[in-house]
Design a protein around this motif. Structure first.
Motif, short mmCIF file in Angstrom:
data_model
loop_
_atom_site.label_atom_id
_atom_site.label_comp_id
_atom_site.label_asym_id
_atom_site.label_seq_id
_atom_site.Cartn_x
_atom_site.Cartn_y
_atom_site.Cartn_z
N LEU A 469 -7.18 -28.82 -110.75
CA LEU A 469 -8.39 -28.41 -111.47
C LEU A 469 -8.20 -28.81 -112.92
O LEU A 469 -7.28 -28.35 -113.58
N ILE A 470 -9.07 -29.69 -113.41
CA ILE A 470 -8.93 -30.28 -114.74
C ILE A 470 -10.11 -29.87 -115.60
O ILE A 470 -11.26 -29.95 -115.17
N GLY A 471 -9.82 -29.43 -116.82
CA GLY A 471 -10.86 -29.07 -117.76
C GLY A 471 -11.23 -30.24 -118.64
O GLY A 471 -10.36 -30.84 -119.27
N CYS A 472 -12.51 -30.59 -118.69
CA CYS A 472 -13.01 -31.74 -119.46
C CYS A 472 -13.88 -31.24 -120.61
O CYS A 472 -14.82 -30.48 -120.38
N ASP A 473 -13.56 -31.67 -121.82
CA ASP A 473 -14.27 -31.21 -123.01
C ASP A 473 -15.17 -32.31 -123.54
O ASP A 473 -14.72 -33.43 -123.82
N PHE A 474 -16.46 -31.98 -123.71
CA PHE A 474 -17.46 -32.94 -124.17
C PHE A 474 -18.09 -32.43 -125.46
O PHE A 474 -18.28 -31.22 -125.65
N LEU A 475 -18.43 -33.38 -126.32
CA LEU A 475 -19.11 -33.08 -127.58
C LEU A 475 -20.39 -33.89 -127.66
O LEU A 475 -20.41 -35.06 -127.23
N ILE A 476 -21.43 -33.31 -128.23
CA ILE A 476 -22.72 -33.98 -128.41
C ILE A 476 -22.94 -34.16 -129.90
O ILE A 476 -22.84 -33.19 -130.67
N ASP A 477 -23.23 -35.38 -130.33
CA ASP A 477 -23.47 -35.59 -131.76
C ASP A 477 -24.96 -35.37 -132.07
O ASP A 477 -25.77 -35.07 -131.18
N GLU A 478 -25.32 -35.51 -133.33
CA GLU A 478 -26.69 -35.21 -133.75
C GLU A 478 -27.71 -36.16 -133.16
O GLU A 478 -28.92 -35.86 -133.15
N ASN A 479 -27.26 -37.30 -132.62
CA ASN A 479 -28.16 -38.24 -131.95
C ASN A 479 -28.18 -38.02 -130.43
O ASN A 479 -28.70 -38.86 -129.70
N PHE A 480 -27.59 -36.93 -129.98
CA PHE A 480 -27.52 -36.55 -128.57
C PHE A 480 -26.75 -37.56 -127.74
O PHE A 480 -27.01 -37.76 -126.56
N LYS A 481 -25.75 -38.17 -128.37
CA LYS A 481 -24.82 -39.03 -127.65
C LYS A 481 -23.66 -38.17 -127.18
O LYS A 481 -23.14 -37.33 -127.92
N VAL A 482 -23.23 -38.38 -125.93
CA VAL A 482 -22.20 -37.55 -125.31
C VAL A 482 -20.84 -38.22 -125.45
O VAL A 482 -20.68 -39.39 -125.09
N TRP A 483 -19.86 -37.48 -125.96
CA TRP A 483 -18.51 -37.99 -126.17
C TRP A 483 -17.52 -37.16 -125.35
O TRP A 483 -17.62 -35.93 -125.30
N LEU A 484 -16.58 -37.84 -124.72
CA LEU A 484 -15.47 -37.15 -124.07
C LEU A 484 -14.35 -36.97 -125.09
O LEU A 484 -13.84 -37.94 -125.64
N LEU A 485 -13.96 -35.73 -125.34
CA LEU A 485 -12.88 -35.45 -126.29
C LEU A 485 -11.52 -35.52 -125.63
O LEU A 485 -10.60 -36.17 -126.12
N GLU A 486 -11.36 -34.86 -124.49
CA GLU A 486 -10.08 -34.86 -123.79
C GLU A 486 -10.24 -34.24 -122.41
O GLU A 486 -11.24 -33.60 -122.10
N MET A 487 -9.21 -34.46 -121.59
CA MET A 487 -9.13 -33.85 -120.26
C MET A 487 -7.84 -33.04 -120.22
O MET A 487 -6.78 -33.53 -120.63
N ASN A 488 -7.91 -31.80 -119.72
CA ASN A 488 -6.80 -30.87 -119.83
C ASN A 488 -6.30 -30.42 -118.46
O ASN A 488 -7.10 -29.96 -117.63
N ALA A 489 -4.99 -30.54 -118.25
CA ALA A 489 -4.37 -29.96 -117.06
C ALA A 489 -4.23 -28.46 -117.26
O ALA A 489 -4.09 -27.98 -118.39
N ASN A 490 -4.27 -27.71 -116.16
CA ASN A 490 -4.13 -26.26 -116.20
C ASN A 490 -5.05 -25.65 -117.26
O ASN A 490 -4.60 -25.00 -118.20
N PRO A 491 -6.37 -25.86 -117.14
CA PRO A 491 -7.30 -25.34 -118.17
C PRO A 491 -7.29 -23.83 -118.21
O PRO A 491 -6.93 -23.15 -117.24
N ALA A 492 -7.69 -23.29 -119.36
CA ALA A 492 -7.68 -21.84 -119.54
C ALA A 492 -8.62 -21.18 -118.54
O ALA A 492 -9.79 -21.57 -118.41
N LEU A 493 -8.11 -20.18 -117.82
CA LEU A 493 -8.89 -19.45 -116.82
C LEU A 493 -8.90 -17.96 -117.14
O LEU A 493 -8.97 -17.12 -116.25
#
Length: 618
Positions: A469-493
Motif C-alpha cells: 500500500l503506497i501513499g501518493c502525494d499530489f499538489l495542484i498549482d494555481e493553474n490547476f496543473k497536477v504535480w506528483l510530489l512523491e510516493m511513500n512506502a508504509n504511508p501513515a495510517l
C-alpha cells in the motif's frame, strides 16, 4: 482436507467476509507479559529451594536476569546447581547486601559473549532509538519490532491461521480485521508459521524465509525503486529515454516527465550536482529532500544563491579527497526539486492530496486506486517564510505549529468537502467542469500513478503473496496543473482526527479484503475478475496470464507440503528489463528480442478497454 495452523484456507476466504466494524475502534491490547513471567512459574516448582531463595531477591531487572541465568544452569545440571544453593539460615545484614550485589551483577565471565535466549541485546535497543522510522532492511532480528523479552506470549491455544503485526502504524486496525476472521495473533517475529505478516520496517530474514504461495507479506522487499526519491526519479528518466526512441504519438496517454514531475537533480551524482549548481544562479526556490526519509525529516529550502553556495561548499568539503563520482559511502542520498511556489490555496493555506496505490498482487500484477484526503497547513501560505510548517503539509510537521492543537481537525478535509469547495470557489471563475475533483483531477492522479508503476514494474520483486500500500502525494498549482510530489512506502495510517477515523479503517479493511480474495483465486487457478470485495477502490491494472507467459491457468504443484495449500507454479522471476551489459554474450538476434520485449512493456498504456477487463483505465 484439514488445514494446519498458519495457512490460508477457504473457510476464511474473502468471499464470505465477516461483519467489519463501521466505526473506528482503537486497539488497546493488554501489555505483553515479559519473558520472565512465563519462565519463572515453569521452573520454580521443580526447584523449591531456589523458589524460597527467590522470595528474598530485590525486585529489578538485574536480579531477574541473574536468577534466569542461574535457573538455566540448574536445568542443565540439576545436581551440581542445587548443591550450590546454600541452606536456609539467618544471614547478617552485611551478608544480605553482598548477596544482592552478586545476584544483580552481570553473568559470569565464562558465559560472556553468549547472549541469553529470548532476551534482546542492549545494542538492538540503542539501534531502535537511533533509527526510529526509516524504511530499511536489517541483517538480524528487526530492532524496532519488539523482540521476545517484551512481546513473546504463550502460543495461542486455538489453531491458526496466525498473523503477526509490528509497530504502531495501522497495527490496531489490522489486528481488528484479522481477529474478526478468527485468526490468532502471534508476537514472535521469528516464527515462520504465519499466514499474514504486517511490518513497518522490512527485515531481510523475513523475506528469506517467506513461503511463496503460502503466506501474505506486507511491503514488496525492493519497493524503494518506486517509493524512494532517487529510485522513482531514475525509473521515470529511464522510461523517458525509452519513449524518446520510439514514436511517442503511438502512446498519447503517456505523459512527459515535465508535465507532472518537478524538475529534479540527484546530489549523490557529481555530474548532476554540477548541472544543478550551474543552473541555480538566480532568485529561485528549490527544495532539498533526503531520498528515503519521511515525515518531513531532513527537508529544507534553498531560497537564494547564497543558500545554494553554502550547500555546494558542504558537499565539496565532503568529497574533496575522494576521486569517486558519488558522495562518500554512508552519506544520505538527496535530491533537489524545483519548488512550486505558486500553489492553489484553500482559504489562504497550502495543501496537498494523499491518495493510495494498492499493489494487491505481484504475480500477476493487480493494482487499485483509492481516494484519500486533503492535508492543509495551520498557517497561511507565504513563499518567503522560513517556517517549514508553512511549506510542508504532513501531520508530523504540522504538530510543531503552535496552532495545531486548536486547528487539528481543520488540517484534514474529506475529498467531498474539497470537491464542494472547488465547485463553489473556482468552478465559474476558472471555467472548471462540475465536480472537477472527482473527474479531471482523479483521472490525472490515476494516470500518473499507473505511469510511475509501469516505469518501475520490471524492477520490483515478484512473488505470490507480496502486496503493498503506497501513499501518493499530489499538489495542484494555481493553474490547476497536477504535480506528483512523491510516493511513500508504509504511508501513515493513524487516526488522530475525525476525518481520518472515517477514511483510514475502510482503506485498510478493503485493501486486505482484495488481497485475500485475489490470493485465494490465484491459488485455485481462477480468474481474478470479477471481485466480490471491490467497493470503493478502482481497478487500475490487471495483468493477464498471457503477460506472465502462461497460456494455461495456474496448476497446483503435486509435491508434498504438510498441511498447507500446495504452492502453484509461477514464473515470478521473469523480467523484461533490457540491459546491453547483461546481453553482451548473447547473439544479435537474442539481444534484439530482449530489447523488443522491453519496449513492448512500455506500450501497455495504449490499451483503452473498459476497466473491468482492461489493463489500463486512464
Amino acid at each position: 482436507m484439514a488445514e494446519q495452523s498458519g495457512c490460508l484456507s477457504c473457510p476464511w476466504s474473502p468471499t464470505t467476509p465477516p461483519s467489519m466494524p463501521t466505526a473506528h475502534l482503537r486497539s488497546t491490547p493488554e501489555p505483553a507479559p515479559s519473558h520472565d513471567a512465563f519462565v519463572l512459574p515453569k521452573l520454580l516448582p521443580t526447584c523449591p529451594e531456589v523458589k524460597c531463595t527467590s522470595s528474598k531477591l530485590k525486585k529489578g531487572q538485574g536480579a531477574i536476569k541473574a536468577l534466569l541465568k542461574y535457573l538455566e544452569t540448574a536445568e542443565r545440571s540439576p545436581r551440581s546447581a542445587m548443591a550450590s544453593v546454600p541452606p536456609k539460615r539467618k544471614r547478617s545484614t552485611r551478608a544480605r547486601r553482598q548477596g544482592r550485589r552478586q545476584q544483580q551483577a552481570p553473568s559470569s565471565s565464562a558465559d560472556r559473549g553468549k547472549p541469553h535466549e529470548n532476551i534482546s541485546p542492549t545494542s538492538e535497543v540503542k539501534l531502535d532509538k537511533a533509527r526510529p522510522h526509516e524504511n530499511r532492511m536489517c541483517g538480524r532480528a528487526n530492532p524496532q519490532e519488539k523482540q521476545p523479552e517484551e512481546l513473546i506470549r504463550e502460543v495461542p491455544m486455538a489453531s491458526g491461521p496466525y498473523f503477526y503485526v509490528s509497530g504502531s502504524n495501522g497495527a490496531g486496525l489490522v489486528s481488528i480485521y484479522c481477529q474478526s476472521r478468527g485468526w490468532q495473533r502471534i508476537y514472535d517475529n521469528r516464527r515462520q508459521d504465519y499466514a499474514l505478516k504486517w511490518c513497518e520496517i522490512k527485515c531481510r530474514e523475513t523475506y528469506y524465509h517467506f513461503k511463496e504461495g503460502e503466506q501474505l507479506l506486507y511491503q514488496i522487499p525492493n519497493n524503494s525503486v518506486l517509493t524512494s526519491k532517487t529510485g522513482l526519479l531514475s525509473c521515470l528518466r529511464e522510461q523517458e529515454r525509452v519513449m524518446k526512441k520510439i514514436n511517442r504519438s503511438s502512446n498519447p496517454k503517456l505523459l512527459k516527465m515535465e508535465e507532472f514531475f518537478p524538475e529534479s537533480f540527484r546530489l549523490d551524482l557529481k555530474e548532476e550536482r554540477n548541472a544543478f549548481f550551474e543552473l541555480c544562479k538566480e532568485e529561485e526556490i528549490w527544495i532539498c529532500k533526503p531520498s528515503c526519509s519521511n515525515q518531513g525529516r531532513g527537508i529544507f529550502l534553498l531560497k537564494n544563491p547564497d543558500a545554494v553556495t553554502t550547500l555546494q561548499a558542504k558537499l565539496y568539503s565532503s568529497e574533496r579527497d575522494l576521486p569517486s563520482k558519488r558522495v562518500p559511502c554512508g552519506a544520505p542520498q538527496r535530491i533537489v526539486q524545483r519548488y512550486i511556489d505558486q500553489p492553489l490555496l484553500l482559504e489562504g493555506k497550502k495543501f496537498d492530496v494523499r491518495s493510495y496505490l494498492l499493489i494487491a498482487c505481484t504475480a500477476p500484477y493487480v493494482l487499485f486506486f483509492a481516494q484519500g484526503y486533503v492535508r492543509l497547513t495551520c498557517s497561511n501560505y507565504d513563499a518567503t517564510s522560513d517556517d517549514l510548517t508553512v511549506h510542508l503539509t504532513n501531520q508530523y510537521v504540522q504538530k510543531k505549529n503552535s496552532l495545531y492543537s486548536q486547528l487539528k481537525d481543520e488540517t484534514v478535509w474529506q475529498m467531498e468537502h474539497f470537491n464542494s469547495y472547488v465547485n463553489e470557489k473556482f468552478g465559474k471563475t476558472n471555467g472548471l467542469p462540475q465536480d472537477w475533483v472527482f473527474t479531471v483531477f482523479t483521472k490525472r492522479m490515476q494516470q500518473i500513478m499507473l505511469q510511475c508503476f509501469l516505469a518501475a514494474k520490471h524492477k520490483l520483486d515478484r512473488k505470490l503473496g507480496y502486496f503493498d500500500l503506497i501513499g501518493c502525494d499530489f499538489l495542484i498549482d494555481e493553474n490547476f496543473k497536477v504535480w506528483l510530489l512523491e510516493m511513500n512506502a508504509n504511508p501513515a495510517l493513524h487516526t488522530n482526527c475525525k476525518v481520518l477515523r472515517d477514511i483510514i479503517p475502510s482503506i485498510i479493511y478493503e485493501s486486505l479484503d482484495l488481497v485475500l480474495e485475489i490470493f485465494t483465486k490465484c491459488l485455485k487457478g481462477q480468474n481474478v475478475l470479477p471481485l466480490k470485495t471491490l467497493c470503493h477502490f478502482v481497478l487500475l491494472y490487471n495483468e493477464d496470464a498471457a503477460d506472465l507467459g502462461q497460456k494455461q491457468p495456474r496448476k497446483l504443484s503435486t509435491r508434498s507440503c504438510t498441511g498447507r495449500y500446495l504452492r502453484p507454479h509461477t514464473d515470478s522471476t521473469r523480467h523484461f528489463r533490457y540491459s546491453p551489459a547483461k546481453t553482451a554474450g548473447l547473439s544479435s538476434g537474442a539481444q534484439l528480442l530482449q530489447k523488443k520485449e522491453c519496449l513492448a512493456a512500455y506500450k501497455e498504456l495504449s490499451a483503452s478497454c473498459p476497466h473491468h477487463t482492461a489493463r489500463a483505465t486512464v
